[in-house]
Design a protein around this motif. Structure first.
Motif, PDB file in Angstrom:
ATOM      1  N   CYS A  80      52.434  41.796   9.915  1.00 53.87           N
ATOM      2  CA  CYS A  80      52.014  40.747  10.845  1.00 53.87           C
ATOM      3  C   CYS A  80      52.641  41.100  12.187  1.00 53.87           C
ATOM      4  O   CYS A  80      53.818  40.802  12.418  1.00 53.87           O
ATOM      5  CB  CYS A  80      52.474  39.372  10.372  1.00 53.87           C
ATOM      6  N   TRP A  81      51.875  41.789  13.011  1.00 54.94           N
ATOM      7  CA  TRP A  81      52.415  42.319  14.259  1.00 54.94           C
ATOM      8  C   TRP A  81      52.293  41.316  15.410  1.00 54.94           C
ATOM      9  O   TRP A  81      51.896  40.175  15.204  1.00 54.94           O
ATOM     10  CB  TRP A  81      51.743  43.666  14.565  1.00 54.94           C
ATOM     11  N   SER A  82      52.606  41.814  16.599  1.00 55.24           N
ATOM     12  CA  SER A  82      52.826  40.887  17.719  1.00 55.24           C
ATOM     13  C   SER A  82      51.611  40.064  18.123  1.00 55.24           C
ATOM     14  O   SER A  82      50.466  40.463  17.907  1.00 55.24           O
ATOM     15  CB  SER A  82      53.339  41.658  18.933  1.00 55.24           C
ATOM     16  N   GLY A  83      51.900  38.941  18.741  1.00 61.98           N
ATOM     17  CA  GLY A  83      50.865  38.039  19.212  1.00 61.98           C
ATOM     18  C   GLY A  83      51.485  36.891  19.975  1.00 61.98           C
ATOM     19  O   GLY A  83      52.660  36.943  20.355  1.00 61.98           O
ATOM     20  N   SER A  84      50.689  35.852  20.178  1.00 61.30           N
ATOM     21  CA  SER A  84      51.085  34.764  21.080  1.00 61.30           C
ATOM     22  C   SER A  84      50.627  33.434  20.525  1.00 61.30           C
ATOM     23  O   SER A  84      49.783  33.390  19.623  1.00 61.30           O
ATOM     24  CB  SER A  84      50.430  34.978  22.451  1.00 61.30           C
ATOM     25  N   THR A  85      51.154  32.370  21.110  1.00 61.69           N
ATOM     26  CA  THR A  85      50.653  31.038  20.777  1.00 61.69           C
ATOM     27  C   THR A  85      49.864  30.498  21.970  1.00 61.69           C
ATOM     28  O   THR A  85      50.120  30.862  23.118  1.00 61.69           O
ATOM     29  CB  THR A  85      51.804  30.064  20.465  1.00 61.69           C
ATOM     30  N   THR A  86      48.945  29.621  21.635  1.00 60.59           N
ATOM     31  CA  THR A  86      48.182  28.909  22.673  1.00 60.59           C
ATOM     32  C   THR A  86      48.190  27.445  22.271  1.00 60.59           C
ATOM     33  O   THR A  86      47.958  27.138  21.099  1.00 60.59           O
ATOM     34  CB  THR A  86      46.714  29.408  22.715  1.00 60.59           C
ATOM     35  N   ILE A  87      48.492  26.556  23.217  1.00 69.06           N
ATOM     36  CA  ILE A  87      48.402  25.129  22.906  1.00 69.06           C
ATOM     37  C   ILE A  87      46.969  24.703  23.217  1.00 69.06           C
ATOM     38  O   ILE A  87      46.521  24.772  24.367  1.00 69.06           O
ATOM     39  CB  ILE A  87      49.406  24.301  23.748  1.00 69.06           C
ATOM     40  N   LEU A  88      46.237  24.303  22.183  1.00 67.33           N
ATOM     41  CA  LEU A  88      44.832  23.946  22.352  1.00 67.33           C
ATOM     42  C   LEU A  88      44.731  22.581  23.037  1.00 67.33           C
ATOM     43  O   LEU A  88      45.695  21.805  23.036  1.00 67.33           O
ATOM     44  CB  LEU A  88      44.137  23.952  20.986  1.00 67.33           C
ATOM     45  N   PRO A  89      43.561  22.257  23.610  1.00 67.79           N
ATOM     46  CA  PRO A  89      43.441  21.047  24.431  1.00 67.79           C
ATOM     47  C   PRO A  89      43.924  19.753  23.774  1.00 67.79           C
ATOM     48  O   PRO A  89      44.513  18.924  24.422  1.00 67.79           O
ATOM     49  CB  PRO A  89      41.956  20.986  24.756  1.00 67.79           C
ATOM     50  N   ARG A  90      43.728  19.583  22.476  1.00 67.29           N
ATOM     51  CA  ARG A  90      44.240  18.339  21.883  1.00 67.29           C
ATOM     52  C   ARG A  90      45.711  18.442  21.517  1.00 67.29           C
ATOM     53  O   ARG A  90      46.235  17.604  20.800  1.00 67.29           O
ATOM     54  CB  ARG A  90      43.400  17.931  20.674  1.00 67.29           C
ATOM     55  N   GLY A  91      46.349  19.512  21.973  1.00 68.31           N
ATOM     56  CA  GLY A  91      47.792  19.615  21.799  1.00 68.31           C
ATOM     57  C   GLY A  91      48.240  20.387  20.576  1.00 68.31           C
ATOM     58  O   GLY A  91      49.434  20.546  20.343  1.00 68.31           O
ATOM     59  N   LYS A  92      47.292  20.865  19.786  1.00 64.20           N
ATOM     60  CA  LYS A  92      47.656  21.637  18.591  1.00 64.20           C
ATOM     61  C   LYS A  92      47.933  23.088  18.965  1.00 64.20           C
ATOM     62  O   LYS A  92      47.140  23.694  19.687  1.00 64.20           O
ATOM     63  CB  LYS A  92      46.475  21.628  17.603  1.00 64.20           C
ATOM     64  N   PRO A  93      49.015  23.671  18.460  1.00 62.70           N
ATOM     65  CA  PRO A  93      49.237  25.085  18.764  1.00 62.70           C
ATOM     66  C   PRO A  93      48.507  25.999  17.781  1.00 62.70           C
ATOM     67  O   PRO A  93      48.283  25.632  16.630  1.00 62.70           O
ATOM     68  CB  PRO A  93      50.752  25.239  18.597  1.00 62.70           C
ATOM     69  N   ALA A  94      48.138  27.172  18.270  1.00 57.66           N
ATOM     70  CA  ALA A  94      47.491  28.186  17.435  1.00 57.66           C
ATOM     71  C   ALA A  94      48.199  29.505  17.652  1.00 57.66           C
ATOM     72  O   ALA A  94      48.641  29.803  18.760  1.00 57.66           O
ATOM     73  CB  ALA A  94      46.022  28.311  17.822  1.00 57.66           C
ATOM     74  N   ILE A  95      48.330  30.282  16.575  1.00 53.40           N
ATOM     75  CA  ILE A  95      48.879  31.640  16.686  1.00 53.40           C
ATOM     76  C   ILE A  95      47.732  32.639  16.616  1.00 53.40           C
ATOM     77  O   ILE A  95      46.901  32.559  15.700  1.00 53.40           O
ATOM     78  CB  ILE A  95      49.860  31.939  15.518  1.00 53.40           C
ATOM     79  N   LEU A  96      47.659  33.561  17.558  1.00 52.98           N
ATOM     80  CA  LEU A  96      46.815  34.743  17.424  1.00 52.98           C
ATOM     81  C   LEU A  96      47.758  35.921  17.244  1.00 52.98           C
ATOM     82  O   LEU A  96      48.675  36.103  18.046  1.00 52.98           O
ATOM     83  CB  LEU A  96      45.947  34.953  18.667  1.00 52.98           C
TER      84      LEU A  96
END
Ligand code: FRU
Length: 533
Positions: A80-96
């Motif tokens: 599971c190599w590098s990536g980032s999080t994004t906070i989606l508009p309703r406030g939920k975070p996602a990992i790519l």
């Protein structure tokens, strides 16, 4: 773990043991800072890579949780190599993140929190749609990785960039999606370069013009510029430009590796870094991996390898031409035992001990008045390689320049061991040119270590009459911020004598011209808490 750990850091982030490399997905969520990182939970070697996960309320003291994601599926079984999080508009975070799949191809995957109302986000669920992006067409399947934080354009379409290469061309592939699940590659990369090779861990974000505040990844207007960072040749390079979200056009001021304008976050050991926007304090924070420079066998003996830089706030300089970094203010809660003085003249050959602090675990700020220009040697910074200049000129000799003057950090009492962090002053067209060096060649009596000499110029305002240095010293790391953070150089050192109470700190001047310390402040540093949950 062995009992004696002279090189283990006291306030730089580390897991309890084993391997760590890149910082991943840093974010602020529901009052809690999260840091994920490339981690082998089983051994101090770079294998079985999972996303280590730690949380903090202040970015100084940390609680280590269980890994957030680990290899388990055909699309990430080899890492599971590098990536980032994004906070989606309703406030939920996602990992790519990048998965290394069964065939050792690199693919991009999504994971979501199992329970987004838990501020610690202890459990993550991999998407049933994985992999979301695969290396098709001309993309090399082993050089396609490290998704950034995604951002939404005015058309509400998501964008993300992935690091990679097509033949000899390093590039940031641009992907777009309406739903964060189905992604299509844009036929135009965000940017590419022939001079770099493969780009790892790209980062792309706006900075404000004339402001100390940060800004989130979506923002873009006439008061912002964009930064594109790429990791290659062992260094984190960046360029500045203007990004137009309507067309995804990124027009740059200078390209990567341009002679006389090669901008890097840090000119020492600092790699695969990542920023995030801290909405609590309206600032952008940078984390970078600082690898070891001892051997793989030393890692086995120590039981660990890899640390993170102290988190740095990152802003655009007042003249808009570069970034400026500074340790986040929270560091001050670790300071204790202040030693301070002002207006001290250093003659040629002076070596002056800063006593009264724990020199193996310290925060030091010193400011020097620049020597008189008329007496200094001329130089054209476009014609010389600063790193070479540091090697040729050294910390002990003087050929008619101002300096060398600066600090001897993690030094033994007899000075047989020392890391010299110093400046040399030249002139060009009637202005000061400042060279900053960090010389590890005498940092340890031990053999078999990397002992490089790092160097870079510090950009000066024509009116500057002083130069400052801030050094975060922590057992086996010296993180240096020159010229209020315009030039950073981080080094790893492993002294044999200058450990714990046997470490000393000195200020020195080996230039023929006198140098005046206008102000020096040094503190012992307390140990940060890094504890398991
Ligand atoms: C950078 C890097 C990344 C990759 C990760 C693997 O150090 O090589 O490109 O995703 O490390 O651990």
């Amino acid at each position: 773990l062995p009992k004696e750990q002279p090189y283990r850091t006291a306030y730089h982030f580390q897991p309890l043991k084993n391997w760590m490399n890149d910082p991943n997905g840093p974010m602020y969520y529901k009052g809690v800072y999260h840091l994920f990182f490339q981690h082998n939970p089983y051994a101090p070697v770079p294998r079985n890579i999972a996303w280590g996960h730690s949380i903090s309320y202040d970015l100084v003291n940390w609680v280590h949780l269980e890994p957030a994601i680990s290899p388990s599926e055909p699309y990430d079984i080899n890492g599971c190599w590098s990536g980032s999080t994004t906070i989606l508009p309703r406030g939920k975070p996602a990992i790519l993140y990048t998965g290394v799949d069964l065939n050792n191809s690199q693919v991009q995957n999504l994971a979501m929190p199992k329970n987004a109302s838990d501020p610690f986000l202890r459990e993550w669920v991999k998407s049933p749609h994985n992999p979301l992006m695969s290396p098709v067409d001309d993309i090399d399947r082993s050089d396609f990785r490290d998704p950034t934080t995604a951002w939404q354009g005015p058309d509400k379409v998501w964008r993300v960039i992935i690091g990679g290469r097509i033949n000899a061309l390093g590039m940031a592939f641009l992907y777009q999606s309406k739903d964060f699940v189905n992604w299509t590659r844009s036929n135009k990369p965000l940017h590419s370069s022939t001079k770099t090779g493969m780009w790892e861990c790209p980062d792309f974000y706006p900075v404000r013009i004339n402001s100390q505040n940060g800004i989130n990844n979506f923002a873009q207007d006439k008061f912002t510029k964009h930064v594109l960072k790429a990791s290659f040749n062992g260094q984190d390079h960046y360029i500045l430009g203007n990004y137009i979200p309507q067309t995804d056009n990124f027009s740059i001021e200078y390209d990567f590796m341009e002679t006389g304008f090669d901008l890097r976050y840090d000119y020492g050991k600092f790699y695969a870094s990542k920023t995030f926007y801290d909405s609590a304090k309206k600032r952008r924070i940078l984390w970078g991996w600082v690898a070891e420079s001892d051997t793989a066998l030393d890692a086995i003996i120590k039981g660990w390898a890899g640390i993170q830089s102290f988190p740095r706030s990152i802003v655009l300089s007042a003249n808009g031409r570069q970034l400026v970094q500074w340790p986040i203010n929270e560091i001050e809660k670790l300071r204790t035992n202040n030693v301070s003085f002002e207006g001290k003249e250093l003659e040629q050959g002076s070596v002056f001990e800063v006593s009264g602090i724990t020199a193996s675990q310290a925060d030091v700020e010193v400011s020097f008045d620049l020597p008189n220009l008329s007496e200094t040697e001329s130089i054209d910074p476009n014609q010389v390689d600063p790193q070479q200049l540091c090697s040729q000129k050294g910390a002990s000799t003087n050929n008619g320049t101002g300096g060398p003057f600066g600090l001897l950090a993690l030094a033994s009492k007899d000075l047989t061991e020392q890391t010299a962090v110093y400046f040399r002053i030249f002139k060009r067209d009637g202005k000061h040119v400042v060279l900053m060096c960090s010389d590890q060649s005498r940092s340890s009596l031990r053999e078999g270590l990397e002992k490089p000499i790092y160097g870079a110029f510090v950009n000066m305002d024509p009116n500057d009459r002083k130069i400052s240095l801030r050094s975060l010293i922590d057992h086996s790391i010296i993180e240096n911020y020159g010229g209020e953070g315009r030039t950073c150089i981080t080094a790893r050192v492993y002294p044999k004598l200058a450990i714990d109470k046997e470490a000393h700190l000195y200020v020195f001047n080996n230039g023929t011209l006198n140098v005046r310390i206008s102000k020096l402040n040094a503190w012992s540093m307390k140990r940060a808490q890094l504890v398991p949950y």
